[in-house]
Scaffold this motif. Sequence first.
Motif, short mmCIF file in Angstrom:
data_model
loop_
_atom_site.label_atom_id
_atom_site.label_comp_id
_atom_site.label_asym_id
_atom_site.label_seq_id
_atom_site.Cartn_x
_atom_site.Cartn_y
_atom_site.Cartn_z
N ARG A 1 -16.29 -13.95 18.09
CA ARG A 1 -16.89 -15.49 18.03
C ARG A 1 -18.29 -15.73 18.71
N ARG A 2 -18.69 -16.76 18.45
CA ARG A 2 -20.02 -17.21 19.31
C ARG A 2 -21.19 -16.22 19.39
N MET A 3 -21.20 -15.57 18.22
CA MET A 3 -22.03 -14.27 17.91
C MET A 3 -23.05 -14.92 16.48
N GLY A 4 -22.70 -15.97 15.80
CA GLY A 4 -23.55 -16.40 14.72
C GLY A 4 -23.01 -15.82 13.57
N PHE A 5 -21.91 -15.03 13.43
CA PHE A 5 -21.24 -14.66 12.36
C PHE A 5 -20.57 -15.61 11.45
N GLY A 6 -20.02 -16.88 12.05
CA GLY A 6 -19.56 -18.15 11.12
C GLY A 6 -20.63 -18.52 10.47
N ASP A 7 -21.94 -18.82 10.94
CA ASP A 7 -23.09 -19.42 10.45
C ASP A 7 -23.49 -18.39 9.46
N GLY A 8 -23.53 -17.18 9.60
CA GLY A 8 -23.88 -16.23 8.59
C GLY A 8 -23.04 -16.38 7.12
N LEU A 9 -21.71 -16.62 7.46
CA LEU A 9 -20.82 -16.76 6.36
C LEU A 9 -21.06 -17.87 5.67
N LEU A 10 -21.24 -19.04 6.24
CA LEU A 10 -21.60 -20.64 5.58
C LEU A 10 -22.90 -20.19 4.86
N LYS A 11 -23.91 -19.61 5.47
CA LYS A 11 -25.08 -19.63 4.72
C LYS A 11 -25.14 -18.52 3.55
N MET A 12 -23.95 -17.55 3.66
CA MET A 12 -23.90 -16.62 2.67
C MET A 12 -23.21 -17.54 1.15
N GLN A 13 -22.22 -18.51 1.67
CA GLN A 13 -21.43 -19.31 0.77
C GLN A 13 -22.54 -20.26 0.19
N ILE A 14 -23.39 -21.03 0.87
CA ILE A 14 -24.33 -21.96 0.42
C ILE A 14 -25.33 -21.17 -0.66
N ASN A 15 -25.68 -19.86 -0.15
CA ASN A 15 -26.68 -19.08 -1.05
C ASN A 15 -26.26 -18.85 -2.34
N HIS A 16 -24.72 -18.35 -2.34
CA HIS A 16 -24.13 -18.10 -3.42
C HIS A 16 -24.20 -19.38 -4.34
N CYS A 17 -23.71 -20.58 -4.01
CA CYS A 17 -23.87 -21.92 -4.69
C CYS A 17 -25.16 -21.99 -5.23
N TYR A 18 -26.30 -21.83 -4.55
CA TYR A 18 -27.89 -22.14 -4.87
C TYR A 18 -28.11 -21.13 -6.03
N LYS A 19 -27.77 -19.94 -5.80
CA LYS A 19 -27.99 -18.78 -6.92
C LYS A 19 -27.18 -19.00 -8.14
N ASN A 20 -26.41 -19.67 -8.25
CA ASN A 20 -25.39 -19.97 -9.12
C ASN A 20 -25.20 -21.24 -9.74
#
Length: 127
Positions: A66-85
Amino acid sequence: MVEIRQMNPDEKQTVKSLIEKCGFEYYDSAITHVVSDKDRIIGASQLAVEKSEAQILSIVVDENFRRMGFGDGLLKMQINHCYKNDISVVKVRKGIADGFFKRVGFIETQEWLVLDVQAFYLNLHCR
């Protein structure tokens, strides 16, 4: 090498265990992304999609990473999935790390934090 990607089917039990260990329910029908470091799963997220709206079901990271930015990365992956779909709205139930989501731009409603996916990308500023 650390990567964020969609879960492989053979990783299901490991991901399910991590999500449940962090106090969330695992959903077979959800879109699941993982953070992997070589062969080790260190984070996971699940997203439920219905028509043009998505609900974040979980974003979890192993407590040692934790506190290494992985949660942010997962959230941005989810948002990007939504954007592309062409999914226009992403929501998460209030009371689950509200500050984390508000920092990205989620807006509070009665029981949800909601993000307009198009507005997120239009207002994206590099830092």
